[in-house]
Design a protein around this motif. Structure first.
Motif, PDB file in Angstrom:
ATOM      1  N   ILE A   1       0.845  -1.202   0.000  1.00 39.74           N
ATOM      2  CA  ILE A   1       0.000   0.000   0.000  1.00 39.74           C
ATOM      3  C   ILE A   1       0.879   1.250   0.000  1.00 39.74           C
ATOM      4  CG2 ILE A   1      -1.631   1.353   1.374  1.00 39.74           C
ATOM      5  CD1 ILE A   1      -2.859  -1.319   2.310  1.00 39.74           C
ATOM      6  N   ILE A   2       1.902   1.262   0.861  1.00 31.76           N
ATOM      7  CA  ILE A   2       2.827   2.405   0.905  1.00 31.76           C
ATOM      8  C   ILE A   2       3.519   2.569  -0.435  1.00 31.76           C
ATOM      9  CG2 ILE A   2       4.959   3.271   1.952  1.00 31.76           C
ATOM     10  CD1 ILE A   2       4.085   1.857   4.548  1.00 31.76           C
ATOM     11  N   ASN A   3       3.953   1.423  -1.024  1.00 35.97           N
ATOM     12  CA  ASN A   3       4.620   1.468  -2.330  1.00 35.97           C
ATOM     13  C   ASN A   3       3.751   2.145  -3.378  1.00 35.97           C
ATOM     14  OD1 ASN A   3       6.666   0.290  -4.462  1.00 35.97           O
ATOM     15  ND2 ASN A   3       4.645  -0.371  -5.140  1.00 35.97           N
ATOM     16  N   TYR A   4       2.482   1.724  -3.462  1.00 32.18           N
ATOM     17  CA  TYR A   4       1.636   2.259  -4.534  1.00 32.18           C
ATOM     18  C   TYR A   4       1.145   3.676  -4.246  1.00 32.18           C
ATOM     19  CZ  TYR A   4       1.889  -2.049  -7.108  1.00 32.18           C
ATOM     20  OH  TYR A   4       2.361  -3.106  -7.844  1.00 32.18           O
ATOM     21  N   VAL A   5       1.101   4.061  -2.997  1.00 31.95           N
ATOM     22  CA  VAL A   5       0.839   5.477  -2.693  1.00 31.95           C
ATOM     23  C   VAL A   5       1.992   6.321  -3.234  1.00 31.95           C
ATOM     24  CG1 VAL A   5       0.692   7.194  -0.847  1.00 31.95           C
ATOM     25  CG2 VAL A   5      -0.628   5.073  -0.692  1.00 31.95           C
TER      26      VAL A   5
ATOM     27  N   SER B   1       7.222   4.074 -20.006  1.00 27.71           N
ATOM     28  CA  SER B   1       8.167   3.052 -19.547  1.00 27.71           C
ATOM     29  C   SER B   1       8.385   3.138 -18.039  1.00 27.71           C
ATOM     30  CB  SER B   1       9.509   3.208 -20.278  1.00 27.71           C
ATOM     31  OG  SER B   1       9.353   3.015 -21.664  1.00 27.71           O
ATOM     32  N   TYR B   2       8.589   4.356 -17.542  1.00 27.55           N
ATOM     33  CA  TYR B   2       8.801   4.518 -16.105  1.00 27.55           C
ATOM     34  C   TYR B   2       7.555   4.121 -15.313  1.00 27.55           C
ATOM     35  CZ  TYR B   2      13.406   6.710 -16.190  1.00 27.55           C
ATOM     36  OH  TYR B   2      14.751   6.941 -16.320  1.00 27.55           O
ATOM     37  N   ILE B   3       6.391   4.496 -15.803  1.00 28.85           N
ATOM     38  CA  ILE B   3       5.150   4.170 -15.088  1.00 28.85           C
ATOM     39  C   ILE B   3       4.933   2.659 -15.067  1.00 28.85           C
ATOM     40  CG2 ILE B   3       2.637   4.383 -15.169  1.00 28.85           C
ATOM     41  CD1 ILE B   3       3.011   7.254 -16.097  1.00 28.85           C
ATOM     42  N   ILE B   4       5.222   1.969 -16.196  1.00 35.72           N
ATOM     43  CA  ILE B   4       5.095   0.514 -16.246  1.00 35.72           C
ATOM     44  C   ILE B   4       6.021  -0.145 -15.221  1.00 35.72           C
ATOM     45  CG2 ILE B   4       5.594  -1.515 -17.658  1.00 35.72           C
ATOM     46  CD1 ILE B   4       4.518   0.036 -20.055  1.00 35.72           C
ATOM     47  N   VAL B   5       7.273   0.329 -15.159  1.00 35.64           N
ATOM     48  CA  VAL B   5       8.229  -0.226 -14.194  1.00 35.64           C
ATOM     49  C   VAL B   5       7.740   0.015 -12.773  1.00 35.64           C
ATOM     50  CG1 VAL B   5      10.567  -0.002 -13.266  1.00 35.64           C
ATOM     51  CG2 VAL B   5      10.213  -0.070 -15.735  1.00 35.64           C
ATOM     52  N   LEU B   6       7.225   1.207 -12.505  1.00 30.81           N
ATOM     53  CA  LEU B   6       6.738   1.536 -11.163  1.00 30.81           C
ATOM     54  C   LEU B   6       5.546   0.665 -10.760  1.00 30.81           C
ATOM     55  CD1 LEU B   6       6.947   5.430 -11.365  1.00 30.81           C
ATOM     56  CD2 LEU B   6       8.241   4.001  -9.779  1.00 30.81           C
ATOM     57  N   VAL B   7       4.659   0.403 -11.717  1.00 28.29           N
ATOM     58  CA  VAL B   7       3.429  -0.340 -11.409  1.00 28.29           C
ATOM     59  C   VAL B   7       3.696  -1.833 -11.273  1.00 28.29           C
ATOM     60  CG1 VAL B   7       1.160  -1.012 -12.295  1.00 28.29           C
ATOM     61  CG2 VAL B   7       1.903   1.375 -12.435  1.00 28.29           C
ATOM     62  N   PHE B   8       4.481  -2.398 -12.177  1.00 27.50           N
ATOM     63  CA  PHE B   8       4.621  -3.856 -12.241  1.00 27.50           C
ATOM     64  C   PHE B   8       5.831  -4.402 -11.472  1.00 27.50           C
ATOM     65  CE2 PHE B   8       1.934  -2.940 -15.920  1.00 27.50           C
ATOM     66  CZ  PHE B   8       0.919  -3.883 -15.722  1.00 27.50           C
TER      67      PHE B   8
ATOM     68  N   PRO C   1       7.020  -3.652  -7.915  1.00 20.00           N
ATOM     69  CA  PRO C   1       6.951  -2.973  -6.611  1.00 20.00           C
ATOM     70  C   PRO C   1       8.327  -2.856  -5.964  1.00 20.00           C
ATOM     71  CG  PRO C   1       5.218  -4.620  -6.804  1.00 20.00           C
ATOM     72  CD  PRO C   1       6.127  -4.815  -7.987  1.00 20.00           C
ATOM     73  N   PHE C   2       8.568  -1.722  -5.324  1.00 17.94           N
ATOM     74  CA  PHE C   2       9.815  -1.418  -4.614  1.00 17.94           C
ATOM     75  C   PHE C   2      10.973  -1.231  -5.588  1.00 17.94           C
ATOM     76  CE2 PHE C   2       7.379  -4.490  -1.938  1.00 17.94           C
ATOM     77  CZ  PHE C   2       6.830  -3.562  -1.073  1.00 17.94           C
ATOM     78  N   PHE C   3      11.239  -2.246  -6.428  1.00 19.58           N
ATOM     79  CA  PHE C   3      12.336  -2.161  -7.398  1.00 19.58           C
ATOM     80  C   PHE C   3      12.118  -0.990  -8.346  1.00 19.58           C
ATOM     81  CE2 PHE C   3      14.078  -3.323 -11.599  1.00 19.58           C
ATOM     82  CZ  PHE C   3      15.426  -3.383 -11.274  1.00 19.58           C
TER      83      PHE C   3
END
Length: 485
Positions: free
Chosen positions: A15-19, A40-47, A49-51
């Motif tokens: 939850i913290i990650n996706y916030v 590309s950045y948004i895909i990496v952020l969404v799929f 987590p943390f990394f």
């Protein structure tokens, strides 16, 4: 409550990650950068987590705009403004350049001059140096003859055979009263505690660029100072691809032949190199160094040879080196010969080379056959087919490892420096190149290129197309990581 947190720790972390992802994505959208890069950045952020957050923290922020590498104190000192003003040539001097050589490249001159710290210098003498063994003969002799100060800024310094010899000279000169300042990159360099202690005890002022706790594990995941420059008494300057290590010297017992190129400068362009060093020194030392006239001695150089020093990094407003290389390629009329050890270009450079090749310009690219990086090699290979389809000739150096970073165009323009043709050099690392507007030096550098082709193989397009699907997959996979290499 504690049991609930313990039992649901991963859910809470997600939850913290996706916030955080939502917040970061919002700021990415506000930057209005390239849509493909944004997605590309948004895909990496969404799929991932943390990394994904770690990747964006390390590589997604535009430090050039954020100005965390602020060196304005040096530039705001009046002596720097006066030096840059004095270096600007008179219009009559420009007109006198042989065969109107400069007029044909005036767009490049104006492009670099707009950065304010890359004035065109006219009065220079240059010596193109082939390979490390020749560079160190000259450099060590110049260092031994230093009277006032020695300034060195290197990505790699190792206290091996050649590094130990250089450290001996630095310690001797510092002990005799010469001011010796040394900046080394903390990731690239490897110097023992014993050597560091000796440097300090001898009076050498030295600092690591952006120190890290575990340099062996950080690799390239930081903004690094990739420059290799030396200034002796403000009169002699060096820059190019050759670091301070036995790797760069072809000893009789060396396992690998190392082909590299460096440049020795005497004249006005040394002042531009000096300014760049002083900006770095203020950053690494944390001290506001008083800039004195002794760093910029008035030396008469009667040789008319035009040079501009192009520097780029997170501290510059623009990607100066990439911009000038792009402009040089698209304005070429006859030929473009590029030598680089790492070729992982952005879309602008690919397009420039394709357009030049398709329009009849003789575009040739020389790269190593065997790279020191598996990932970089396969990423490079992924770009070759589209270039050959646009009539660009690709050669792979077979004699050893080619590490030179040079470009020569139309017998009129050449560049020697520290910048590779890759994402890191264009956008992340601190780099420095000399732009040389001279027919004689361009022809000399071209002759080196032609000589290197004798130890190279040309890549055949049809055979390249028939490489295995497994190889193509490796290339495509490695290309995904191109901005991180």
């Amino acid at each position: 409550m504690l049991d609930f947190i313990t039992n649901n720790i991963w859910v809470l972390l997600l939850i913290i990650n996706y916030v955080l992802v939502i917040i970061v994505a919002f700021f990415i959208l506000l930057k209005n950068i390239n849509p493909t890069k944004t997605i590309s950045y948004i895909i990496v952020l969404v799929f991932f987590p943390f990394f994904g957050l770690i990747v964006y923290y390390l590589f997604g922020q535009d430090y050039r705009k954020d100005k965390i590498f602020n060196r304005k104190h040096v530039l705001n000192q009046s002596i720097i403004s006066n030096i840059n003003g004095e270096l600007q040539p008179e219009k009559d001097e420009v007109r006198e350049l042989k065969n109107d050589l400069l007029d044909e490249r005036i767009k490049l001159v104006k492009l670099l001059s707009s950065s304010k710290n890359s004035p065109l210098t006219i009065n220079n003498e240059l010596q193109i140096i082939k390979n490390g063994e020749n560079k160190f003969k000259l450099l060590l002799e110049d260092l031994r003859n230093a009277k006032e100060h020695i300034h060195l800024e290197y990505y790699i310094l190792r206290d091996d055979k050649i590094g130990g010899e250089l450290i001996d000279v630095l310690c001797d000169k510092a002990s005799s009263g010469v001011a010796v300042r040394l900046s080394i990159d903390d990731v690239g360099s490897s110097v023992s505690r014993k050597s560091k202690k000796r440097l300090s005890q001898s009076g050498v002022q030295w600092h690591s660029f952006m120190p890290v706790l575990f340099p062996g594990f950080t690799g390239k995941m930081n903004y690094r100072n990739h420059r290799k420059i030396a200034i002796v008494d403000g009169k002699i300057g060096y820059l190019g691809g050759i670091n301070i290590s036995d790797t760069y010297v072809n000893y009789d017992e060396s396992d690998l032949y190392w082909r590299d190129t460096h440049l020795r400068i005497v004249g006005e362009a040394v002042k531009s190199l000096q300014i760049q060093f002083l900006m770095t020194w203020e950053f690494v030392s944390g001290c506001k160094l008083k800039i004195e006239e002794k760093y910029f001695p008035k030396e008469e150089c009667n040789n008319k040879l035009a040079v501009q020093i192009a520097a780029s990094g997170p501290d510059t407003d623009w990607a100066n080196i990439m911009d000038v290389i792009f402009t040089a390629i698209v304005t070429a009329e006859n030929y473009v010969y590029i030598t680089t050890p790492y070729f992982i270009p952005n879309d602008q450079i690919i397009t420039a080379m394709q357009v030049a090749g398709r329009s009849g310009v003789d575009v040739r690219l020389l790269i190593p056959k065997d790279s020191d990086s598996w990932t970089a090699k396969h990423a490079t290979n992924s770009y070759l087919e589209c270039l050959m389809e646009a009539n660009v000739k690709i050669y792979r150096y077979c004699k050893g490892f080619i590490h030179a970073k040079t470009i020569v165009i139309d017998d009129k323009l050449s560049t020697i420096g520290t910048s590779n043709m890759d994402y890191r050099s264009f956008n992340i690392n601190f780099e420095i190149n000399a732009m040389i507007y001279n027919e004689e030096k361009s022809i000399e550098l071209k002759s080196h290129f032609i000589e290197d082709l004798k130890d190279s193989e040309e890549v055949d397009l049809e055979r390249w197309r028939n490489r295995s699907k497994g190889q193509k997959f490796q290339e495509s996979y490695c290309r995904l990581w191109a901005p991180l290499l």
